[in-house]
Write a protein that holds these residues in place. Structure first.
Motif, mmCIF file in Angstrom:
data_model
loop_
_atom_site.group_PDB
_atom_site.id
_atom_site.type_symbol
_atom_site.label_atom_id
_atom_site.label_comp_id
_atom_site.label_asym_id
_atom_site.label_seq_id
_atom_site.Cartn_x
_atom_site.Cartn_y
_atom_site.Cartn_z
ATOM 1 N N LYS A 196 0.839 -1.204 0.000
ATOM 2 C CA LYS A 196 0.000 0.000 0.000
ATOM 3 C C LYS A 196 0.869 1.249 0.000
ATOM 4 O O LYS A 196 1.982 1.253 0.523
ATOM 5 N N GLU A 197 0.324 2.299 -0.584
ATOM 6 C CA GLU A 197 0.999 3.592 -0.598
ATOM 7 C C GLU A 197 -0.006 4.695 -0.292
ATOM 8 O O GLU A 197 -1.185 4.592 -0.638
ATOM 9 N N LYS A 198 0.479 5.743 0.356
ATOM 10 C CA LYS A 198 -0.310 6.954 0.561
ATOM 11 C C LYS A 198 0.534 8.140 0.120
ATOM 12 O O LYS A 198 1.598 8.382 0.667
ATOM 13 N N GLU A 199 0.022 8.834 -0.896
ATOM 14 C CA GLU A 199 0.718 9.997 -1.441
ATOM 15 C C GLU A 199 2.172 9.666 -1.752
ATOM 16 O O GLU A 199 3.096 10.434 -1.459
ATOM 17 N N GLY A 200 2.395 8.484 -2.352
ATOM 18 C CA GLY A 200 3.715 8.079 -2.805
ATOM 19 C C GLY A 200 4.594 7.417 -1.766
ATOM 20 O O GLY A 200 5.684 6.947 -2.092
ATOM 21 N N ARG A 201 4.147 7.343 -0.521
ATOM 22 C CA ARG A 201 4.949 6.716 0.536
ATOM 23 C C ARG A 201 4.347 5.374 0.920
ATOM 24 O O ARG A 201 3.127 5.234 1.039
ATOM 25 N N LYS A 202 5.204 4.382 1.138
ATOM 26 C CA LYS A 202 4.729 3.069 1.554
ATOM 27 C C LYS A 202 4.157 3.162 2.970
ATOM 28 O O LYS A 202 4.781 3.752 3.853
ATOM 29 N N ASN A 203 2.984 2.579 3.167
ATOM 30 C CA ASN A 203 2.413 2.565 4.518
ATOM 31 C C ASN A 203 1.703 1.250 4.821
ATOM 32 O O ASN A 203 0.850 1.185 5.695
ATOM 33 N N GLY A 204 2.081 0.195 4.079
ATOM 34 C CA GLY A 204 1.513 -1.116 4.337
ATOM 35 C C GLY A 204 2.358 -1.919 5.310
ATOM 36 O O GLY A 204 3.356 -1.432 5.854
ATOM 37 N N SER A 205 1.985 -3.158 5.522
ATOM 38 C CA SER A 205 2.678 -4.029 6.465
ATOM 39 C C SER A 205 4.093 -4.330 6.003
ATOM 40 O O SER A 205 4.339 -4.581 4.819
ATOM 41 N N ALA A 206 5.029 -4.305 6.947
ATOM 42 C CA ALA A 206 6.421 -4.665 6.642
ATOM 43 C C ALA A 206 6.586 -6.178 6.554
ATOM 44 O O ALA A 206 7.590 -6.664 6.032
ATOM 45 N N VAL A 207 5.619 -6.920 7.072
ATOM 46 C CA VAL A 207 5.614 -8.387 6.992
ATOM 47 C C VAL A 207 4.662 -8.797 5.883
ATOM 48 O O VAL A 207 3.517 -8.344 5.840
ATOM 49 N N GLU A 251 -19.565 8.783 4.418
ATOM 50 C CA GLU A 251 -18.335 8.170 4.935
ATOM 51 C C GLU A 251 -17.395 7.719 3.816
ATOM 52 O O GLU A 251 -16.440 6.988 4.065
ATOM 53 N N GLN A 252 -17.661 8.177 2.603
ATOM 54 C CA GLN A 252 -16.794 7.839 1.481
ATOM 55 C C GLN A 252 -15.397 8.386 1.708
ATOM 56 O O GLN A 252 -15.223 9.542 2.108
ATOM 57 N N GLY A 253 -14.384 7.578 1.461
ATOM 58 C CA GLY A 253 -13.008 7.994 1.681
ATOM 59 C C GLY A 253 -12.437 8.774 0.502
ATOM 60 O O GLY A 253 -13.172 9.284 -0.355
ATOM 61 N N GLU A 254 -11.111 8.861 0.455
ATOM 62 C CA GLU A 254 -10.410 9.586 -0.609
ATOM 63 C C GLU A 254 -9.413 8.650 -1.276
ATOM 64 O O GLU A 254 -8.191 8.734 -1.049
ATOM 65 N N PRO A 255 -9.903 7.707 -2.113
ATOM 66 C CA PRO A 255 -9.003 6.699 -2.690
ATOM 67 C C PRO A 255 -7.927 7.287 -3.591
ATOM 68 O O PRO A 255 -6.903 6.640 -3.829
ATOM 69 N N GLU A 256 -8.134 8.511 -4.099
ATOM 70 C CA GLU A 256 -7.122 9.091 -4.983
ATOM 71 C C GLU A 256 -5.807 9.355 -4.255
ATOM 72 O O GLU A 256 -4.751 9.495 -4.883
ATOM 73 N N LYS A 257 -5.825 9.413 -2.920
ATOM 74 C CA LYS A 257 -4.608 9.641 -2.146
ATOM 75 C C LYS A 257 -3.864 8.344 -1.842
ATOM 76 O O LYS A 257 -2.723 8.379 -1.378
ATOM 77 N N ARG A 258 -4.515 7.215 -2.071
ATOM 78 C CA ARG A 258 -3.939 5.929 -1.676
ATOM 79 C C ARG A 258 -3.926 4.973 -2.851
ATOM 80 O O ARG A 258 -4.871 4.930 -3.645
ATOM 81 N N ASP A 292 -6.760 2.589 -3.641
ATOM 82 C CA ASP A 292 -6.985 1.757 -2.470
ATOM 83 C C ASP A 292 -8.259 2.228 -1.767
ATOM 84 O O ASP A 292 -8.284 3.300 -1.159
ATOM 85 N N TYR A 293 -9.307 1.421 -1.851
ATOM 86 C CA TYR A 293 -10.573 1.740 -1.197
ATOM 87 C C TYR A 293 -10.612 1.203 0.235
ATOM 88 O O TYR A 293 -11.655 1.236 0.879
ATOM 89 N N LEU A 294 -9.473 0.691 0.689
ATOM 90 C CA LEU A 294 -9.326 0.210 2.068
ATOM 91 C C LEU A 294 -10.373 -0.847 2.404
ATOM 92 O O LEU A 294 -10.975 -0.835 3.483
ATOM 93 N N LEU A 295 -10.561 -1.776 1.488
ATOM 94 C CA LEU A 295 -11.544 -2.839 1.707
ATOM 95 C C LEU A 295 -11.132 -3.771 2.833
ATOM 96 O O LEU A 295 -11.961 -4.516 3.354
ATOM 97 N N ASP A 296 -9.847 -3.745 3.198
ATOM 98 C CA ASP A 296 -9.387 -4.626 4.271
ATOM 99 C C ASP A 296 -9.707 -4.068 5.656
ATOM 100 O O ASP A 296 -9.542 -4.766 6.653
#
Length: 300
Positions: free
Chosen positions: A127-138, A175-182, A194-198
């Protein structure tokens, strides 16, 4: 000898009229309490115990959850389940530390059986947010090598009264998110918004109504609550504890969220982690917002 790991609750036992008790200890949160030798970080981790079952809900940003547990004289070697609310680093960052911790036995004891890890199938995708990785390291592969990995979009009953909700239907437009940032990268190499379905949560059937336990509520706390009521066949909601992802919400969203929560007639709203002070103050107009911090214990 190793103790036998607890199994998930079969379908026919899900809706017993009996209710058990649940205790929750805050191992990691952004906020700490005064006069406690405990630390906080931008993450979340709860220890949940119910019906003789020990569950670690999220692992925070680092190994801090383990250090805080040690200071509270809490052992995490005998976990039955690990539940991940979603795949962001501030909720999965401690997994590597936990793996190393569980790889060795406590002095004078045998290594316990591996706990079962429950998560949405997208939880370990990059996963990325605004170009930076922010997903699980495992990775999911690494998690599957260390734990009994159970990935599910559907609800998973952990005990007779505690359920992992799986993928949350999005029913409230505000409650719609902002998928364009992720962005999210699937294992087959595809990349997309990323619609954050998880993003998911736990729901516990207490005698006074549901207790909903969230990580970040990227799916929307109203969406999560409505789905929990449906899955548990219970309209009453007693408490909500966890992050609400209301950092800088639009005023319209905050008002609609407040009105929804007001209609629930909550005993308490324990908003923490990714809920800003202005959002908490605004929600106090609609429901009884209560304090949360590292080291606090709750029971229902």
């Amino acid at each position: 000898m190793q103790t036998e790991r607890k199994s998930l609750i079969p379908f026919h036992e899900r809706y017993s009229s009996m209710t058990s008790r649940l205790s929750l200890t805050v191992l990691v949160d952004n906020t700490t309490l005064t006069d406690h030798d405990l630390c906080g970080e931008a993450g979340l981790s709860f220890l949940i115990e119910t019906a003789g079952t020990k569950i670690l809900f999220d692992t925070g940003l680092s190994g801090l959850f383990l250090a805080n547990a040690g200071k509270m004289d809490i052992s995490l070697r005998d976990l039955d389940f690990i539940v991940l609310s979603h795949g962001h680093i501030d909720h999965t960052g401690g997994l590597a530390t936990l793996i190393r911790h569980l790889a060795t036995a406590a002095p004078g004891k045998e290594r316990p059986p591996a706990p079962e890890l429950i998560a949405h199938p997208c939880c370990f995708w990059q996963k990325e947010k605004e170009g930076r990785k922010n997903g699980s390291a495992v990775s999911g592969e690494e998690a599957g090598q260390q734990f009994l990995l159970h990935q599910s979009k559907e609800p998973v009953w952990i005990t007779e009264d505690l359920v992992f909700l799986g993928e949350i239907p999005r029913r409230f437009p505000f409650e719609q998110g902002e998928p364009e940032k992720r962005m999210i990268h699937s294992p087959d190499g595809k990349t997309g918004p990323d619609y954050l379905l998880d993003d998911t949560a736990l729901a516990f059937r207490s005698a006074e109504g549901l207790v909903i336990i969230t990580g970040c509520s990227h799916a929307g706390i109203c969406n999560i609550t409505e789905y929990a009521r449906e899955v548990c066949r219970e309209r009453r909601v007693a408490d909500i504890i966890g992050g609400l992802h209301l950092l800088t919400p639009a005023p319209k969203r905050l008002v609609k969220t407040g009105k929804y929560l007001n209609r629930l007639h909550l005993n308490a709203l324990h908003a923490c982690h990714c809920t800003s002070l202005p959002a908490k103050l605004a929600l106090m107009e609609y429901c009884p917002v209560q304090e949360v911090g590292v080291g606090m214990h709750f029971g229902w």
